[in-house]
Scaffold this active site. Structure first.
Site, PDB file in Angstrom:
ATOM      1  N   LYS A 178       0.632  -1.131   0.066  1.00 27.38           N
ATOM      2  CA  LYS A 178      -0.050  -0.003   0.057  1.00 27.38           C
ATOM      3  C   LYS A 178       1.072   1.179   0.039  1.00 27.38           C
ATOM      4  CE  LYS A 178      -1.831   2.826   3.241  1.00 27.38           C
ATOM      5  NZ  LYS A 178      -1.675   4.111   2.257  1.00 27.38           N
ATOM      6  N   GLU A 181      -1.133   7.764   0.187  1.00 22.93           N
ATOM      7  CA  GLU A 181      -2.097   8.614  -0.790  1.00 22.93           C
ATOM      8  C   GLU A 181      -1.514   9.713  -1.513  1.00 22.93           C
ATOM      9  OE1 GLU A 181      -6.412   8.383   1.088  1.00 22.93           O
ATOM     10  OE2 GLU A 181      -4.951   8.312   2.569  1.00 22.93           O
ATOM     11  N   GLY A 231       7.216   4.775   8.065  1.00 25.99           N
ATOM     12  CA  GLY A 231       6.447   5.783   8.189  1.00 25.99           C
ATOM     13  C   GLY A 231       6.671   6.299   9.632  1.00 25.99           C
ATOM     14  N   GLU A 234       4.613   7.336  15.396  1.00 28.49           N
ATOM     15  CA  GLU A 234       3.311   7.403  15.900  1.00 28.49           C
ATOM     16  C   GLU A 234       2.587   6.686  15.321  1.00 28.49           C
ATOM     17  OE1 GLU A 234       1.389  11.152  15.005  1.00 28.49           O
ATOM     18  OE2 GLU A 234      -0.638  10.651  15.817  1.00 28.49           O
ATOM     19  N   GLY A 236       3.441   3.915  13.605  1.00 26.47           N
ATOM     20  CA  GLY A 236       4.295   2.875  13.970  1.00 26.47           C
ATOM     21  C   GLY A 236       3.911   2.121  15.124  1.00 26.47           C
ATOM     22  N   GLU A 253      10.254   0.762  10.044  1.00 22.50           N
ATOM     23  CA  GLU A 253      11.192   1.690   9.879  1.00 22.50           C
ATOM     24  C   GLU A 253      10.570   3.138  10.135  1.00 22.50           C
ATOM     25  OE1 GLU A 253      14.344   1.201   9.199  1.00 22.50           O
ATOM     26  OE2 GLU A 253      14.285  -0.903   8.176  1.00 22.50           O
ATOM     27  N   CYS A 287      13.786  10.306   6.124  1.00 19.25           N
ATOM     28  CA  CYS A 287      13.924   9.879   7.680  1.00 19.25           C
ATOM     29  C   CYS A 287      15.373  10.047   8.198  1.00 19.25           C
ATOM     30  CB  CYS A 287      13.181   8.481   7.695  1.00 19.25           C
ATOM     31  SG  CYS A 287      14.153   7.326   6.559  1.00 19.25           S
ATOM     32  N   GLU A 388      10.671  15.518  14.933  1.00 19.23           N
ATOM     33  CA  GLU A 388      11.050  15.331  13.449  1.00 19.23           C
ATOM     34  C   GLU A 388       9.976  16.471  12.637  1.00 19.23           C
ATOM     35  OE1 GLU A 388       9.797  11.710  11.617  1.00 19.23           O
ATOM     36  OE2 GLU A 388      11.528  11.821  10.646  1.00 19.23           O
TER      37      GLU A 388
HETATM   38  P1  NAP Z   1       2.651   8.126   8.209  1.00 18.12           P
HETATM   39  O1  NAP Z   1       1.627   9.190   8.421  1.00 18.12           O
HETATM   40  O2  NAP Z   1       3.166   7.476   9.067  1.00 18.12           O
HETATM   41  O3  NAP Z   1       2.169   7.254   7.008  1.00 18.12           O
HETATM   42  C1  NAP Z   1       3.026   6.201   6.461  1.00 18.12           C
HETATM   43  C2  NAP Z   1       2.002   5.267   5.856  1.00 18.12           C
HETATM   44  O4  NAP Z   1       1.156   4.756   6.714  1.00 18.12           O
HETATM   45  C3  NAP Z   1       1.223   5.761   4.696  1.00 18.12           C
HETATM   46  O5  NAP Z   1       0.992   4.694   3.755  1.00 18.12           O
HETATM   47  C4  NAP Z   1      -0.366   5.899   5.415  1.00 18.12           C
HETATM   48  O6  NAP Z   1      -1.142   5.907   4.518  1.00 18.12           O
HETATM   49  C5  NAP Z   1      -0.100   4.658   6.368  1.00 18.12           C
HETATM   50  N1  NAP Z   1      -0.958   4.553   7.589  1.00 18.12           N
HETATM   51  C6  NAP Z   1      -1.393   5.914   8.165  1.00 18.12           C
HETATM   52  N2  NAP Z   1      -2.272   5.596   9.034  1.00 18.12           N
HETATM   53  C7  NAP Z   1      -2.408   4.260   9.339  1.00 18.12           C
HETATM   54  C8  NAP Z   1      -3.005   3.044   9.947  1.00 18.12           C
HETATM   55  N3  NAP Z   1      -3.782   3.675  11.047  1.00 18.12           N
HETATM   56  N4  NAP Z   1      -2.796   1.873   9.526  1.00 18.12           N
HETATM   57  C9  NAP Z   1      -2.255   1.369   8.442  1.00 18.12           C
HETATM   58  N5  NAP Z   1      -1.456   2.482   7.932  1.00 18.12           N
HETATM   59  C10 NAP Z   1      -1.624   3.557   8.166  1.00 18.12           C
HETATM   60  O7  NAP Z   1       4.075   8.762   7.595  1.00 18.12           O
HETATM   61  P2  NAP Z   1       4.226   9.933   6.352  1.00 18.12           P
HETATM   62  O8  NAP Z   1       3.677  11.140   7.043  1.00 18.12           O
HETATM   63  O9  NAP Z   1       3.471   9.273   5.281  1.00 18.12           O
HETATM   64  O10 NAP Z   1       5.652   9.951   6.256  1.00 18.12           O
HETATM   65  C11 NAP Z   1       6.599  10.523   7.029  1.00 18.12           C
HETATM   66  C12 NAP Z   1       6.959   9.728   7.994  1.00 18.12           C
HETATM   67  O11 NAP Z   1       7.725   8.391   7.726  1.00 18.12           O
HETATM   68  C13 NAP Z   1       8.355  10.343   8.915  1.00 18.12           C
HETATM   69  O12 NAP Z   1       8.204  10.026  10.317  1.00 18.12           O
HETATM   70  C14 NAP Z   1       9.442   9.632   8.427  1.00 18.12           C
HETATM   71  O13 NAP Z   1      10.608   9.632   9.144  1.00 18.12           O
HETATM   72  C15 NAP Z   1       9.086   8.219   8.384  1.00 18.12           C
HETATM   73  N6  NAP Z   1       9.895   7.469   7.427  1.00 18.12           N
HETATM   74  C16 NAP Z   1      10.767   6.560   7.794  1.00 18.12           C
HETATM   75  C17 NAP Z   1      11.611   5.812   7.070  1.00 18.12           C
HETATM   76  C18 NAP Z   1      12.696   4.842   7.534  1.00 18.12           C
HETATM   77  O14 NAP Z   1      13.244   4.038   6.717  1.00 18.12           O
HETATM   78  N7  NAP Z   1      12.795   4.898   8.811  1.00 18.12           N
HETATM   79  C19 NAP Z   1      11.676   6.423   5.728  1.00 18.12           C
HETATM   80  C20 NAP Z   1      10.886   7.191   5.278  1.00 18.12           C
HETATM   81  C21 NAP Z   1      10.003   7.769   6.271  1.00 18.12           C
HETATM   82  P3  NAP Z   1      -2.076   7.127   3.945  1.00 18.12           P
HETATM   83  O15 NAP Z   1      -1.180   8.147   4.113  1.00 18.12           O
HETATM   84  O16 NAP Z   1      -2.086   6.839   2.626  1.00 18.12           O
HETATM   85  O17 NAP Z   1      -3.297   7.437   4.845  1.00 18.12           O
END
Ligand code: NAP
Ligand code: MG
Length: 501
Positions: A178, A181, A231, A234, A236, A253, A287, A388
């Site tokens: 997935k 969005e 992602g 929070e 996670g 991650e 990240c 962050e």
């Molecule tokens: P996010 O809000 O945590 O979203 C990540 C993914 O999780 C999206 O596909 C999102 O779907 C999905 N998601 C959201 N709520 C969910 C739920 N309740 N159940 C299942 N899936 C859910 O993060 P983001 O804002 O997209 O990305 C930024 C974050 O990612 C930052 O904190 C960054 O540090 C972290 N990140 C970490 C790494 C690493 O390798 N450690 C790499 C890149 C990014 P939708 O958005 O489509 O609703």
């Protein structure tokens, strides 16, 4: 029919509900196409397809070397469609063309290398031999875990999809991906490439839809064996709780607030340019962004002077324009988040030394652009030094000696990556003491399919990439083969249980 459809059980299709959403180009605010919006029922259907494909061994039963050849064909397919993918990825995510091009190259690189590693899984790993109570041969065999689901963010859409899919497929799993969005488009093209390369029907599925609905089905459905998530910390934490109900294998991650430590013996030109790359690459939406720059008192003013001079030469512009260093952040929501943190930094008493504002000049009028922002006089307890931001904002913190640098560097809940700029021997000593899954010395943001990557502390669980990362997509099975099969050699003979030696 939507422009970007779901890929379920080997077929492109719209969502069961017929719902769609639009994907936005963050540089212009314009829609670039309609995307099928998967609901929980589409997720369940994709999981069923993956389950059936896994259970009849159409992929899981093939030799790793054979799967490796298919992964190599995927890498070739990515290369052939690289110009199309680069342009699409840039429009969908706001990446500069240079970044998008590198991402597409990286995507192919990962499939190729994971394909090579796949063959390694064919050979059982021998274990040290024991002779008591009777001789035996022992080995570990690596099995695929089963049905894996992968949920990814928007900052490296194609790369992230390729990381997860290449590892899951190399190890023989079935998978449902997935994308986020905000950036749903390139995954549909990747699904086509994967189909054309010969991955059997149902083994790989891609569904675009909202995290709280589609994503949660991927975590709670009992037919799923493993969840791989990238992602925010929070989300996670939430995923870990949901996955606990069915004890799914979970790799996470998560976020980072990575330090870059500049030593007083660093090459100043290298350290300034490197620190800027570390902090501002892809508008800081990485990240591993080196968003905390730790500078020693001894060279603080001179270093910050050079830094500000270089930041002043950065060019905010359309991602498609040559010479642009800073494109848009991914969405209006992300723009608001970043501007809010900038306000918090000022309220907390940090000095805004560069940037700090949205940029709307000329063609940038409707995009989500933020000027590269530098805060100085930042203390380690400030919100902008702890949380962050995920935008083009770097915080400069002073330190007195190496001890102090390590203390500040380790002083957050995160532990994803760290950078050290300075003489190798001293930097390696510091590296030993940094709580981070990756330490770059005189380099930054360097990821490679051979190098394991992941977080200490709240930056995650498990590792991705390299053979270590691939093993996270396997179950280890110990096989004990008794070689001497006379009854008298067995430990349970006569009802006595000798202690193992
Ligand atoms: P996010 O809000 O945590 O979203 C990540 C993914 O999780 C999206 O596909 C999102 O779907 C999905 N998601 C959201 N709520 C969910 C739920 N309740 N159940 C299942 N899936 C859910 O993060 P983001 O804002 O997209 O990305 C930024 C974050 O990612 C930052 O904190 C960054 O540090 C972290 N990140 C970490 C790494 C690493 O390798 N450690 C790499 C890149 C990014 P939708 O958005 O489509 O609703
Ligand atoms: Mg988009």
């Amino acid at each position: 029919m939507s422009d970007f459809q779901l890929f379920i059980d080997g077929r492109f299709r719209d969502a069961e509900s017929g719902e769609t959403f639009q994907s936005i180009n963050p540089a212009t605010g314009e829609a670039i196409g309609t995307v099928a919006k998967a609901g929980a029922e589409d997720a369940a259907r994709a999981i069923d397809a993956a389950r059936a494909a896994f259970d009849d061994h159409r992929w899981s039963g093939r030799r790793g070397s054979d799967r490796g050849r298919v992964l190599a064909a995927i890498a070739k397919g990515i290369k052939e469609r690289a110009p199309e993918l680069t342009e699409l990825e840039s429009r969908d995510s706001g990446a500069t063309l240079a970044k998008a091009k590198a991402d597409v190259g990286g995507a192919g690189f990962w499939f190729r290398v994971m394909g090579e590693y796949a063959a390694r899984l064919d050979d059982p790993e021998p274990l040290p031999q024991t002779i008591a109570p009777g001789p035996s041969y022992n080995y570990v065999k690596r099995d695929p875990v089963g049905v894996c689901t992968a949920i990814i963010p928007w900052n490296f859409p194609l790369q992230m999809a390729s990381w997860k899919l290449s590892m899951a497929l190399a190890a023989g799993n079935s998978v449902v991906l997935k994308p986020a969005e905000e950036t749903p488009c390139s995954a549909t093209v990747l699904a086509e490439i994967i189909r054309d390369a010969g991955v059997p029907q149902g083994v790989c599925n891609v569904i675009q839809g909202p995290g709280p609905v589609t994503g949660e089905e991927l975590i709670t459905n009992p037919s799923v064996d493993k969840v791989a998530f990238t992602g925010s910390t929070e989300v996670g934490k939430h995923i870990m709780k949901l996955a606990a109900n069915t004890v799914k294998k979970t790799t996470l991650e998560l976020g980072g607030k990575c330090p870059q430590i500049v030593l007083d013996d660093a090459d100043p030109e290298l350290a300034v340019d490197g620190a800027i790359y570390g902090a501002f690459f892809h508008q800081g939406q990485v990240c591993t962004a080196g968003s905390r720059l730790l500078v020693p008192d001894a060279i603080h003013d001179e270093f910050v002077g050079r830094l500000l001079e270089r930041v002043a030469t950065m060019r905010v512009g359309l991602p498609t324009e040559k010479g642009t260093t800073t494109g848009p952040v991914v969405s209006q929501k992300q723009l608001d988040t970043v501007l809010n943190y900038i306000e918090i930094g000022q309220k907390e008493g940090a000095t805004l030394a560069a940037g700090g504002q949205r940029v709307t000049d000329g063609e940038l009028e409707n995009g989500f652009f933020v000027a590269p922002t530098v805060f100085t006089d930042v203390t380690a307890d400030m919100t902008i030094a702890q949380e962050e931001i995920f935008g083009p904002v770097v915080t400069v913190l002073r330190y007195s000696d190496d001890e102090d640098a390590v203390r500040i560097a380790n002083g957050t809940v995160y532990g994803l990556a760290a950078g050290v700029w300075g003489s190798p021997a001293r930097a390696m000593k510091l590296a030993d003491r940094l709580q981070a899954g990756t330490v770059w010395i005189n380099e930054y943001h360097l990821l490679n399919p051979h190098y394991p990557f992941g977080g200490y502390k709240q930056s995650g669980i498990g590792r991705e990439h390299g053979y270590l990362g691939l093993l996270e997509y396997t179950e280890a099975k110990h096989v004990h083969l008794g070689v001497d099969n006379r009854r008298s050699t067995k430990r349970w003979f006569d009802g006595t249980i000798p202690q193992p030696r």
